[in-house]
Design a protein around this motif. Structure first.
Motif, PDB file in Angstrom:
ATOM      1  N   GLU A 243      17.015 -12.396   1.572  1.00  0.00           N
ATOM      2  CA  GLU A 243      16.426 -13.155   0.463  1.00  0.00           C
ATOM      3  C   GLU A 243      15.908 -14.475   0.986  1.00  0.00           C
ATOM      4  OE1 GLU A 243      19.125 -12.096  -3.365  1.00  0.00           O
ATOM      5  OE2 GLU A 243      17.847 -13.899  -3.439  1.00  0.00           O
TER       6      GLU A 243
ATOM      7  N   PHE B 148       4.996  -6.726  -7.443  1.00  0.00           N
ATOM      8  CA  PHE B 148       5.846  -5.991  -6.518  1.00  0.00           C
ATOM      9  C   PHE B 148       6.951  -6.864  -5.931  1.00  0.00           C
ATOM     10  CE2 PHE B 148       4.231  -7.874  -2.677  1.00  0.00           C
ATOM     11  CZ  PHE B 148       2.919  -8.184  -2.960  1.00  0.00           C
ATOM     12  N   ASP B 149       6.887  -8.190  -6.113  1.00  0.00           N
ATOM     13  CA  ASP B 149       7.959  -9.064  -5.626  1.00  0.00           C
ATOM     14  C   ASP B 149       7.989 -10.330  -6.496  1.00  0.00           C
ATOM     15  OD1 ASP B 149       8.780 -10.818  -2.520  1.00  0.00           O
ATOM     16  OD2 ASP B 149      10.032 -10.117  -4.171  1.00  0.00           O
TER      17      ASP B 149
ATOM     18  N   GLN C  42       9.921  -3.551  -2.217  1.00  0.00           N
ATOM     19  CA  GLN C  42      11.079  -3.259  -3.065  1.00  0.00           C
ATOM     20  C   GLN C  42      12.028  -2.278  -2.409  1.00  0.00           C
ATOM     21  OE1 GLN C  42      12.532  -4.636  -5.571  1.00  0.00           O
ATOM     22  NE2 GLN C  42      10.892  -6.126  -5.366  1.00  0.00           N
ATOM     23  N   GLN C  43      11.454  -1.246  -1.801  1.00  0.00           N
ATOM     24  CA  GLN C  43      12.290  -0.243  -1.153  1.00  0.00           C
ATOM     25  C   GLN C  43      13.136  -0.869  -0.059  1.00  0.00           C
ATOM     26  OE1 GLN C  43      10.201   2.650   1.199  1.00  0.00           O
ATOM     27  NE2 GLN C  43      12.107   3.249   2.177  1.00  0.00           N
TER      28      GLN C  43
ATOM     29  N   GLN D  32       1.095   2.141  -4.875  1.00  0.00           N
ATOM     30  CA  GLN D  32       2.459   2.004  -5.383  1.00  0.00           C
ATOM     31  C   GLN D  32       3.344   3.043  -4.736  1.00  0.00           C
ATOM     32  OE1 GLN D  32       2.391   2.566  -9.592  1.00  0.00           O
ATOM     33  NE2 GLN D  32       0.767   1.050  -9.808  1.00  0.00           N
TER      34      GLN D  32
ATOM     35  N   LYS E 268      10.989 -13.216  -3.839  1.00  0.00           N
ATOM     36  CA  LYS E 268      12.370 -13.236  -3.352  1.00  0.00           C
ATOM     37  C   LYS E 268      12.465 -12.784  -1.908  1.00  0.00           C
ATOM     38  CE  LYS E 268      15.880 -11.732  -5.914  1.00  0.00           C
ATOM     39  NZ  LYS E 268      16.529 -10.859  -6.917  1.00  0.00           N
ATOM     40  N   TYR E 269      11.562 -11.877  -1.513  1.00  0.00           N
ATOM     41  CA  TYR E 269      11.710 -11.301  -0.177  1.00  0.00           C
ATOM     42  C   TYR E 269      10.486 -11.456   0.699  1.00  0.00           C
ATOM     43  CZ  TYR E 269      15.728  -8.997  -2.251  1.00  0.00           C
ATOM     44  OH  TYR E 269      16.922  -8.742  -2.872  1.00  0.00           O
TER      45      TYR E 269
ATOM     46  N   ALA F 130      13.982  -3.991   0.216  1.00  0.00           N
ATOM     47  CA  ALA F 130      14.966  -4.909  -0.341  1.00  0.00           C
ATOM     48  C   ALA F 130      16.177  -4.131  -0.850  1.00  0.00           C
ATOM     49  CB  ALA F 130      14.333  -5.728  -1.456  1.00  0.00           C
ATOM     50  N   THR F 131      15.895  -3.044  -1.606  1.00  0.00           N
ATOM     51  CA  THR F 131      16.996  -2.231  -2.119  1.00  0.00           C
ATOM     52  C   THR F 131      17.805  -1.630  -0.996  1.00  0.00           C
ATOM     53  OG1 THR F 131      15.290  -1.500  -3.664  1.00  0.00           O
ATOM     54  CG2 THR F 131      17.505  -0.594  -3.946  1.00  0.00           C
TER      55      THR F 131
ATOM     56  N   HIS G 240       2.819  -4.436   0.590  1.00  0.00           N
ATOM     57  CA  HIS G 240       3.418  -4.748  -0.705  1.00  0.00           C
ATOM     58  C   HIS G 240       4.198  -3.577  -1.292  1.00  0.00           C
ATOM     59  CE1 HIS G 240      -0.271  -2.641  -1.834  1.00  0.00           C
ATOM     60  NE2 HIS G 240       0.334  -2.363  -2.955  1.00  0.00           N
ATOM     61  N   SER G 241       3.710  -2.357  -1.068  1.00  0.00           N
ATOM     62  CA  SER G 241       4.351  -1.208  -1.702  1.00  0.00           C
ATOM     63  C   SER G 241       5.723  -0.918  -1.123  1.00  0.00           C
ATOM     64  CB  SER G 241       3.460   0.023  -1.566  1.00  0.00           C
ATOM     65  OG  SER G 241       2.990   0.127  -0.240  1.00  0.00           O
TER      66      SER G 241
END
Lengths: 319, 381, 294
Positions: free
Chosen positions: B124, B145-146, B114-115, B360, B150-151, B117-118, B110-111
């Motif tokens: 998506e 965290f999401d 985001q990284q 995180q 989305k991902y 995805a960015t 999970h942590s």
């Protein structure tokens, strides 16, 4: 030995006297063009890229590299005490491994080339080649299976009371040392064998007829004459050993880690391409440096020994 | 080279050579034909864009092999698995290759979502293609965290702890403090740490009452000196896929995740030899998720697979094998009804849950990764 | 005859040393074969993991041959090896001939370059090729470089073509040009000279070079693991990946089968080389001298 051989390469003169036949005279080096282009595209340029990266830096956690600011800082980082220790450890394992390979391989090659009856040589040579033709990784895994604390080697040693408790060799530098000596031994045996096989037995006879003992013959005749084979073997073993990645991964665990793994880690998990590139360049320099130093030392010793021990015999043949 | 050889070469060699040259060419042709036939006989062999395949990049031993073969028989695509030992390793591979890895599915914790995805590493998700998502409990969907999934879609969740060999370590270990202590004493030279940079850091932070997600430079410096001076000389290996070591009793003390511990203990000839510990101070809580790699060659197969494993019956099979809670509604009751072995290692009780903290990604990550590299360099000296 | 009598005399005089050498040689051979024997024995392990021997049986072989991941990786390896052998032989033979017959100003540079290729550690090649392939394939849109098989062949061909060049060059240096000149004097066109005179004479070098390229490529692990694309995973990379997760007896089983394959290929090569009178000693020795005679 004949005039034909001594003549340097020339284009056939017959072609020049051919009347007006359209002859496609290709430039001499055309054959070398494909490989040059290939190497340029897939060796020089990528390596140049690596050197270029090594002058860069890592701009942020999520980006691998950037080259807008150039500096030699990554080399400083790569040579920092933490990582330098690994260079030293790798060098230690490589040098020890090479020397051990030489020590084990020389008597073996001598036995194969000189002592063994010619009809057996092919068979034994094939027997040496078979492990070489086996997958490197699989051979190393064979050692991993053998050396586990619960494995048969450990159990046999315990039963024979040679060790107290399970064998704790796996995942130490000792296991890596054993692994590299094993893996590169055929590469030392083969050039030594070729060099020793070319040795004229009459020279050995002559030495004995002149009153030399076995030791004398060995040191003053056999070893110097096999020098090119020794050099080839040393190079063939030392160079890949320095960059070995597989043996320390399979047998080394946490300890016994070598430069190859360090470089790989920078690219595979730390995502610090600049640092990894700097380490890779330093590795290459280390290999060249050591080979040059050892080569120089051997050459000097060779010259000194020859000067001290050689006799100028009157010779009837043109030199 | 002596004289007779040259003459010998000149004379009838020309005839002999053409015969043997033909044999040589024939031999090469035969070899080429053999390889070609071999390639043809495997319809999905060779090329990277086979239309009936699915390439999953996941953690080691993280799926029931039976589930994978069942999927192939039910839906068609043959599955290939590649594994990694830590999130940074997966991220490094995917970002270095910029979409050419050929992987369809990856399994980020999970942590990292985001990284990734960015960084443009994940596609998506089109949630319409995943109707079975309705089977997941509310806790594991639409997470902080999401948001909106989305991902990523929950695969399973679990926690970290360790196992120790009770025949070697006679005292009872109950906490991270005990873990670090035993590592330096009885288990010296015979213990392993997870290949995960953050997890290793968390052992120190939890043992010293520090928040695992700290960014305080003082704490991190203290961690660095501790791990390099006190722990590094005793490490035997860094290993994330630990069940093989546990089942073969290879080490005395093994830092691991709960499901791997269960797999290893159940496969060990002496199931009571290794004891799992839920450390008393608390531990890391993580959720692993299915995600589709950007540039995936078989996107449709990827959606089919993820939807397939979200089916309650399939999810139960997975859970019974890998030993992690898959987050499906009612899975715990179903598992107990199916007589699951060692449920204590799978289903985390409330009093332990209270102490667990989600990891995180924060600004200290780069430093932590750097310290881990130094640890690896200094280990086992 | 004198040599035999002399060595008989020597055998009598230096017996202890001879026994020592024979013992050393045999022990060395045993050492070399030890892990291979272990692998072959453990391929009959019917247990779950490779390390713990849990009963004897052929299950591993059956499982290996039925495992699509394993068979696919073997196929990929074989195709890559063949491709590498072809590329390396073509590049290396032409370069070797050019270096011997028509060396020019470029010759020392090329030799140094090829030497550099041979002394570069695999890990350095690996980290340089992956970003390069990605740059070519993704940033520059040359889609061919995204195909796994293409990447593998290119990566393996570098070292292999350098090796073939040196082997062919070594072989040709020892050959004088008199035959080719004789053919030219007899009005043979250059192409005919090449195919009928040069090529047959360097045949053992080309064969051993191709073989060496083939087996080197089969063995290549590090570079392949960096540049490979999912779906075209070569065999050693598959093993390397299993190393992290868990090793199964199937791996030992397939490795034993590959060993048998390699022996067969070696045997064929030895047979081809034995019929060549200009190789020194038997087939195996000829292969070795060609290999190492640089």
């Amino acid at each position: 030995m004949t005039a034909l051989e001594a003549r340097p390469a020339q284009r056939p003169s017959a072609a020049d006297t051919q009347p007006s036949r359209r002859r496609l005279r290709l430039p001499g080096g055309l054959g070398a063009l494909p490989i040059s282009v290939w190497m340029l595209l897939f060796f020089i340029l990528p390596f140049g890229l690596v050197v270029w990266y090594s002058f860069g830096y890592k701009p942020g956690i999520y980006v691998t590299h950037a080259n807008d600011i150039l500096s030699m800082d990554r080399y400083g980082e790569a040579a920092s005490p933490a990582f330098f220790a690994i260079f030293v450890r790798t060098l230690k394992i490589a040098v020890t491994g090479t020397v051990l390979c030489l020590a084990i391989a020389f008597p073996m090659a001598y036995w194969m080339a000189v002592k063994l009856a010619p009809k057996w040589r092919g068979v034994v040579l094939a027997l040496v080649l078979i492990p070489y033709w086996t997958n490197f990784l699989v051979r190393t895994i064979g050692w991993q299976i053998s050396l586990t604390p619960q494995g048969f080697v450990s159990k046999t040693l315990q039963w024979a009371n040679l060790t107290d408790g399970p064998l704790h060799v796996l995942y130490t530098s000792a296991a890596v040392q054993l692994g590299v000596v094993y893996n590169y031994l055929p590469l030392m045996i083969l050039p030594l064998y070729v060099a020793l096989e070319r040795l004229d037995p009459k020279l050995l006879e002559a030495s004995r007829d002149l009153g030399g003992t076995a030791w004398n013959t060995l040191w003053h005749i056999t070893v110097p004459l096999s020098a090119p084979g020794v050099t080839a073997g040393l190079l063939l073993v030392f160079v890949p050993l320095m960059g070995d990645y597989i043996t320390p991964t399979v047998l080394g665990g946490a300890s016994g880690s070598m430069v190859g793994q360090m470089v790989a880690a920078q690219f595979q998990s730390a995502q610090n391409w600049a640092l990894g590139a700097a380490m890779a360049v330093l590795l290459m320099l280390a290999i060249f440096g050591t080979s040059a130093v050892v080569g120089g030392v051997l050459k000097v010793t060779g010259r000194v020994t020859t000067a001290m021990t050689s006799l100028k015999l009157p010779s009837k043949e043109p030199s | 080279m002596n004289q007779p050889q040259h003459i010998r070469v000149l004379v009838p060699e020309a005839l002999k050579n053409s015969l043997t040259r033909r044999t040589f060419l024939g031999g090469t042709a035969a070899l080429g034909a053999a390889a070609f036939l071999a390639a043809c006989s495997k319809p999905s062999g060779g090329g990277g864009s086979s239309s009936d395949g699915l390439n999953i990049y996941t953690w080691g031993e993280y799926d029931d092999p039976a589930v994978l073969t069942d999927f192939t028989s039910a839906k068609g695509p043959k599955i290939t698995l590649d594994s990694y030992g830590s999130n940074p390793e997966m991220i490094a591979k995917l970002s270095a290759a910029k979409g050419t890895t050929g992987y369809d599915i990856c399994v980020p914790t999970h942590s990292s979502v985001q990284q990734m995805a960015t960084g443009g590493l994940l596609t998506e998700l089109d949630l319409a293609k995943l109707p079975n998502m309705k089977n997941l409990t509310a806790k594991v969907v639409n997470t902080p965290f999401d948001p909106g999934n989305k991902y990523s879609v929950c695969k399973d969740w679990g926690s970290t702890g360790y196992v120790y060999d009770t025949t070697v370590i006679k005292r009872e270990l109950t906490s991270w403090v005990d873990f670090l202590d035993a590592a330096q004493k009885e288990a010296s030279g015979s213990f392993s740490l997870l290949e995960d940079q953050s997890e290793v850091a968390y052992t120190y932070f939890w043992a010293n009452g520090i928040d695992e997600n700290t960014t305080d430079p003082g704490h991190i410096a203290a961690y660095r000196s501790f791990i390099l001076d006190k722990i590094a000389p005793h490490v035997q290996a860094f290993e994330s896929s630990t069940n093989a070591s546990i089942s073969s009793s290879a080490r005395t003390l093994i830092h691991c995740w709960n499901g791997d511990a269960r797999l290893g203990i159940l496969a060990n000839a002496e199931p009571d030899r290794y004891k799992w510990v839920w450390p008393s101070e608390g531990a890391n809580l993580w959720q692993d998720n299915w995600a589709i790699v950007k540039g995936a060659p078989h996107e449709d197969a990827a959606y089919e697979f993820i939807n397939y494993v979200l089916d309650p019956a399939v999810s139960l099979k997975e859970l019974l094998y890998i030993g992690y809670n898959t987050g499906i509604e009612g899975i715990e009751e179903a598992a107990r009804k199916a007589d699951i072995k060692r449920p204590d290692l799978v289903f985390i009780t409330d009093d332990i849950m209270k102490k667990l903290v989600y990891s995180q990604m924060n600004s200290a990550d780069g430093t932590i990764i750097g310290i881990y590299d130094e640890l690896k360099a200094a280990a086992g000296k | 005859m004198t040599v035999a009598a002399a060595s008989a005399r020597h055998r009598r005089r230096f017996r202890p040393a001879d026994t020592f050498l024979t013992l050393w040689g045999l022990l060395g051979l045993a050492f070399l074969f030890f892990p291979i024997v272990v692998i072959v024995v453990f391929s009959f392990n019917s247990g779950r993991t490779l390390q713990s021997f849990d009963g004897v049986g052929m299950e591993a072989y059956v499982a290996a041959l039925n495992n699509p991941a394993i068979t696919n990786s073997i196929t990929v390896s074989l195709i890559t090896a063949t491709g590498t052998a072809v590329v390396a032989t073509l590049l290396g033979t032409s370069a070797g001939i050019a270096l011997t017959r028509r060396p020019g100003w470029w010759a020392p540079g090329l030799l140094i370059l090829l030497g550099l290729v041979m002394v570069t550690p695999e890990i350095v090649s690996a980290i340089s090729l992956l970003p390069w392939f990605v740059t070519l394939g993704v940033d520059n849109g040359l889609v061919a470089f995204n195909i796994g098989q293409v990447r593998l062949i290119i990566a393996n061909s570098l070292f292999a073509s350098a090796v073939v060049t040196f082997i062919v060059r070594a072989r040709m240096t020892g050959m004088n040009e008199s035959l080719e000149e004789a053919a030219a004097d007899l009005y043979a066109p250059p192409l005919r000279r090449f195919t009928d005179i040069t090529l047959p004479l360097i045949r053992p070098a080309v064969i051993s070079g191709a073989l060496l390229a083939f087996t080197l490529s089969l063995d290549n692990t590090v570079v392949s693991s960096f540049v490979s694309v999912a779906g075209s995973t070569p065999w050693p990379v598959y093993i390397f990946a299993s190393l992290k997760a868990s090793l199964r007896p199937e791996i030992a089983a397939m490795s034993t089968l590959m060993l048998v394959l390699t022996l067969i290929v070696l045997g064929i090569a030895a047979l081809i080389l034995r019929r060549d009178p200009s190789g020194s000693g038997g087939g195996a020795a000829g292969l070795t001298s060609a290999m190492v005679g640089r």
